[in-house]
Design a protein around this motif. Structure first.
Motif, short mmCIF file in Angstrom:
data_model
loop_
_atom_site.label_atom_id
_atom_site.label_comp_id
_atom_site.label_asym_id
_atom_site.label_seq_id
_atom_site.Cartn_x
_atom_site.Cartn_y
_atom_site.Cartn_z
N PHE A 78 0.83 -1.20 0.00
CA PHE A 78 0.00 0.00 0.00
C PHE A 78 0.87 1.26 0.00
CE2 PHE A 78 -2.05 3.35 2.60
CZ PHE A 78 -3.08 3.67 1.74
N GLU A 79 1.88 1.27 0.84
CA GLU A 79 2.76 2.43 0.94
C GLU A 79 3.49 2.66 -0.39
OE1 GLU A 79 3.07 4.74 3.08
OE2 GLU A 79 1.71 3.88 4.58
N ARG A 80 3.89 1.59 -1.01
CA ARG A 80 4.61 1.74 -2.28
C ARG A 80 3.71 2.38 -3.34
NH1 ARG A 80 5.20 -0.67 -7.09
NH2 ARG A 80 3.63 -2.26 -6.65
N LEU A 81 2.48 1.89 -3.40
CA LEU A 81 1.58 2.38 -4.45
C LEU A 81 1.08 3.80 -4.16
CD1 LEU A 81 -0.50 -0.90 -4.94
CD2 LEU A 81 1.14 0.07 -6.56
N ILE A 82 0.75 4.08 -2.91
CA ILE A 82 0.21 5.40 -2.59
C ILE A 82 1.27 6.48 -2.74
CG2 ILE A 82 0.67 5.56 -0.11
CD1 ILE A 82 -2.74 6.25 -1.62
N SER A 83 2.50 6.08 -2.46
CA SER A 83 3.58 7.07 -2.55
C SER A 83 3.93 7.41 -3.99
CB SER A 83 4.83 6.56 -1.82
OG SER A 83 5.31 5.38 -2.44
N THR A 84 3.59 6.50 -4.91
CA THR A 84 3.87 6.75 -6.33
C THR A 84 2.63 7.26 -7.07
OG1 THR A 84 3.39 4.42 -6.82
CG2 THR A 84 5.70 5.03 -6.41
N GLY A 85 1.56 7.56 -6.30
CA GLY A 85 0.36 8.13 -6.90
C GLY A 85 -0.55 7.14 -7.59
N GLN A 86 -0.35 5.87 -7.36
CA GLN A 86 -1.20 4.85 -7.98
C GLN A 86 -2.43 4.60 -7.09
OE1 GLN A 86 1.02 1.50 -9.92
NE2 GLN A 86 2.82 2.41 -8.87
N VAL A 87 -3.36 5.54 -7.16
CA VAL A 87 -4.51 5.56 -6.25
C VAL A 87 -5.38 4.31 -6.42
CG1 VAL A 87 -6.62 6.79 -5.63
CG2 VAL A 87 -4.53 8.06 -6.15
N ALA A 88 -5.75 3.99 -7.65
CA ALA A 88 -6.65 2.85 -7.88
C ALA A 88 -6.00 1.55 -7.42
CB ALA A 88 -7.01 2.77 -9.36
N GLU A 89 -4.70 1.38 -7.70
CA GLU A 89 -4.01 0.17 -7.30
C GLU A 89 -3.89 0.08 -5.78
OE1 GLU A 89 -3.13 2.26 -9.55
OE2 GLU A 89 -3.04 1.14 -11.45
N ALA A 90 -3.63 1.21 -5.15
CA ALA A 90 -3.55 1.23 -3.68
C ALA A 90 -4.89 0.88 -3.06
CB ALA A 90 -3.09 2.61 -3.21
N ALA A 91 -5.94 1.38 -3.67
CA ALA A 91 -7.28 1.06 -3.16
C ALA A 91 -7.57 -0.42 -3.27
CB ALA A 91 -8.33 1.87 -3.93
#
Length: 848
Positions: free
Chosen positions: A370-383
């Motif tokens: 989650f931290e990896r994706l949210i930090s790179t702006g990948q909102v849909a993937e983080a969700a």
């Protein structure tokens, strides 16, 4: 064992329950559900009730095989080709049938269908009156006569069937063959393998479930090829997208079990886990969503010959041959993810299982991803990672992370993307439901909130209801009801004007509240609402929840007569004696308050009988309700006073009312009515007619005569004279007829009646000196008063009637008339004229 994905234990032992080992084998012992195990023994049947502490019931019964319905206490028995089905609760035979050939396998495929497999075909037998087994399909040649059938399954949509069996192969191998049959297309597909089944999977990103076939494949013509597990979706409409499938997975057979083969595939629909059990006692666990092998272990040295999933827990039961051990296998939720991470080192499988089944152990993996994706702006993937994490990351902190991301122009805000992803896979928790409601309600998109609530996508809470309340009271009510926030739910009922729903709701949930205060407030603002609430409170199951008298007085204090009336009608509908005062009050407020017609309607229904009748009688009299007043009075003086207005009463009422009085009261009232003038004569005549026998003719005649009501007397007596045997009645009717000039009636009775006293009537008629003497003529003629008749007619100069008498009435009495005329010194010419008129009809001898 606590560190492996499988929990297994021995739940029961059939031998310890007295089942002989010779009965613990294929076809002799069956387990169709987690409710019963049925064993066929020599000359008896043993039934083990698993839901009742493994209670054992034995019944003397000759049967080759027996299986219990999975839902009901319905037992199917087989003996040769004869099948019988019994309901054990009603002790009645449900169905029976003789098959054309012996059965080799049978199984309940649903609570209402029994599958029957013979040497050549498969039948389904529906549990319905007069139902016969219906042939579904013929066995495929690969499942020939040398194949032992050990498995039969039907898909959830009942359109696909899977028949499986084993047979001897080359070099002592045991081959497995299965037949997949489509009932719609009537097509078969042979499969090489030992076990299979169907499962319904809820897949991420799909609304419709995936109906999958899971089967073991082992090709007999290529023994070196390892066995595989296949998972394929069947029956999906191509227009909805491609069918789901997993790549074939090689089954990791143990090195010491090269000749081993599966005997059963049991699927846990709850967890989406398939348990493959082998002849040598191994169990393999597979994830149905990926096809991956999760675990393998040998759990018993004996063969498990029958298995049964337990849908409520996800466990699987299996029974070992001869030894009768009932094993229980279940997913060890606490150990699955750590085992997969540490032993299998399959992070992807660990994450998917943890997310799907909400299992512990993968929190760090989810958090890192989650931290990896949210930090790179990948909102849909983080969700999607949060959605897959189960509950691990679904916290207020995660919501805040998405809320802090600035929205991009013309794009959905990140937090709404997050919630949308969660809604695709399941239901929002309490905090998520509140947070998603805020922006949606702010945008006035209540229809979207309503959709989510209908789909049960939101967790209802008091806070969520409070958010919705300013926008939609009905929707807020729905939330409060689901969240069991009773006080606020009732406030919604009040605000919506649904006062009649308050009491049933409060009663059903056991909620207690101050109804008196609520009623007081409503009385000033919404009297109709107060009435609806009060009616519900007084009719509550278990007895009134408010004081009836106090509530009625509260309505009256606000001058609400109509509402008071409606309330009391509801409260007093049981007509109890202890409510006499309130019944009186109900009638009183309407009689005094200007609504006598309401009181009249209540009394007309007869639903209240305990009120103060004398008091209500006075009020009815004051209100001019004369009939009601009369009905309620008992003293004749009061009744007479009311009957001064009898001309305003209906005649039918007056006549019927006399039926309530005794004889003296009736005569007294009749006299009083007649004494007030001729306007009452007609109804008095009707009373006299109806109650003639009860009141007596002499009394009634005296009433009419004392008021000189000759006409009334005439009509009264005229109605009874033809059936009366009272000489007084006949005489008085003759008299009244004469007085009114009704000479034909007087003549008729004098001519036809045998009841009157002749002497009395004769003397009256002579004294009356009627202008028409025919009544007297008939009396005198019939009773031999000829001399007196002749003298009366002659002296009163009624000579023409003398001639009428001898010529038309009694010619034979001419000599007596002539003799009397001579005695009276009558003119000889008159006598001669009479004789000439009579002629030969006159008896000559008597005349001489």
């Amino acid at each position: 064992m606590a560190q492996v994905p499988l929990l297994f234990s021995e739940a029961l032992n059939l031998q310890q329950l007295g089942v002989p080992e010779t009965s613990i084998k294929h076809n002799m012992t069956t387990m169709e559900s987690d409710k019963w195990i049925v064993c066929v023994e020599q000359s008896q049947l043993t039934m083990i009730d698993l839901k009742n502490g493994a209670q054992v019931t034995r019944r003397p019964m000759q049967a080759e095989a027996a299986i219990m319905n999975p839902d009901q206490n319905i037992l199917a028995l087989r003996s040769g080709t004869t099948l019988q089905v019994f309901n054990l609760d009603t002790k009645a035979k449900v169905m029976s049938h003789n098959m054309p050939e012996p059965l080799v396998f049978w199984k309940w495929i649903s609570p209402s269908n029994l599958a029957l497999v013979t040497g050549t075909a498969v039948y389904h037998w529906a549990m319905a009156a007069d139902s016969k087994p219906a042939k579904m399909f013929d066995r495929h040649p690969t499942l020939g006569p040398n194949t032992q059938i050990i498995n039969y399954r039907v898909s959830p949509d009942a359109k696909w069937c899977l028949l499986g069996g084993i047979s001897a192969g080359a070099g002592g191998a045991v081959n497995g063959n299965m037949q997949l049959f489509n009932l719609d297309k009537k097509l078969s597909q042979p499969l090489q393998g030992h076990a299979g089944g169907f499962v319904s999977l809820k897949l991420a990103g799909r609304e419709d479930p995936a109906q999958c076939l899971i089967f073991h494949e082992k090709k007999a013509d290529n023994p070196a090829e390892p066995p595989k597990l296949y998972i394929r979706e069947i029956g999906r409409d191509p227009s909805r997208g491609p069918a789901f499938s997993c790549p074939p997975v090689v089954i990791p057979i143990s090195a010491d079990a090269a000749a081993d083969f599966p005997v059963s595939l049991a699927i846990s629909n709850k967890d989406g886990i398939a348990y493959l059990l082998t002849k040598m006692g191994y169990v393999f666990m597979f994830d149905c969503h990926t096809g991956k092998t999760m675990y393998r272990q040998k759990v018993t040295p004996e063969t498990v010959f029958v298995t049964c999933p337990q849908d409520s827990t996800g466990a699987v039961f299996g029974i070992t041959v001869r030894t009768g051990k009932v094993l229980r296998l279940q997913l060890n939720g606490q150990a699955v993810v750590p085992y997969i991470l540490s032993t299998l080192r399959d992070n992807d499988l660990a994450i998917k299982l943890a997310g799907r089944l909400n299992l512990p152990g993968a929190e760090n993996l989810f958090a890192a991803e989650f931290e990896r994706l949210i930090s790179t702006g990948q909102v849909a993937e983080a969700a999607r990672v949060v959605a897959a994490s189960g509950n691990a990351l679904r916290t207020p902190a995660t919501i805040a992370r998405f809320q802090q991301i600035p929205p991009q122009p013309n794009q959905v805000p990140p937090v709404l993307q997050y919630f949308s992803t969660l809604l695709e896979t399941g239901r929002l928790n309490e905090q998520e439901s509140i947070e998603v409601a805020k922006p949606v309600l702010q945008q006035q998109r209540t229809n979207l909130m309503e959709k989510w609530l209908k789909e049960d996508k939101l967790q209802c809470s008091e806070s969520l209801g409070d958010l919705i309340m300013p926008h939609d009271v009905g929707m807020a009510l729905s939330v409060y009801l689901r969240a069991e926030v009773h006080g606020k739910a009732i406030q919604c009922f009040v605000q919506r004007g649904e006062y009649d729903k308050i009491v049933p709701y409060s009663t059903s949930v056991g909620y207690k509240m101050d109804y008196s205060s609520m009623l007081s407030n409503l009385l000033f603002n919404n009297p109709q609402g107060a009435l609806d609430l009060a009616k519900g409170l007084v009719s509550a199951e278990g007895g009134p929840l408010i004081d009836i008298q106090q509530t009625a007085e509260a309505f009256l204090s606000s001058n609400r007569v109509q509402e008071t009336t409606a309330f009391l009608l509801e409260a007093l509908k049981d007509n109890k004696s202890e409510h006499a005062y309130l019944q009186t009050k109900l009638l009183e407020i309407n009689l005094i308050g200007g609504a006598p017609q309401v009181a009249d309607a209540i009394m007309q229904q007869g639903i209240l009988t305990h009120y103060d009748r004398p008091h209500i009688a006075k009020l009815c009299e004051r209100a001019g309700m004369w009939q009601r007043a009369a009905e309620h009075y008992t003293e004749i003086a009061d009744i007479k006073r009311v009957f001064k207005n009898s001309h305003q009463m209906s005649s039918e009422f007056v006549v019927n009312f006399f039926g309530q009085l005794n004889r003296d009261q009736s005569i007294s009232l009749l006299k009083d009515m007649m004494g007030r003038g001729p306007q009452n004569m007609q109804v008095c005549v009707e009373v006299a007619k109806k109650y003639h026998d009860e009141l007596g003719s002499e009394e009634l005649v005296q009433v009419f005569e004392s008021n000189r009501a000759t006409e009334g007397l005439y009509y009264y007596l005229g109605s009874v004279v033809n059936v009366s045997e009272d000489a007084f009645v006949h005489f008085k009717y003759i008299q009244a007829s004469c007085m009114l000039g009704q000479f034909k009636e007087a003549e008729r009775v004098c001519r036809d009646s045998n009841i009157y006293v002749p002497e009395e009537v004769k003397e009256y008629l002579k004294g009356a000196k009627l202008p028409d003497p025919r009544p007297l003529i008939h009396v005198c003629d019939r009773h031999d008063f000829v001399d007196e008749l002749t003298e009366y007619l002659y002296l009163n100069s009624l000579l023409q009637y003398i001639e009428v008498y001898v010529t038309k009435v009694s010619p034979t009495k001419t000599p007596m008339v002539v003799g009397k005329l001579f005695d009276l010194g009558a003119n000889e010419d008159f006598i001669k004229r009479i004789l000439m008129a009579v002629g030969t009809a006159c008896p000559g001898e008597e005349l001489v």
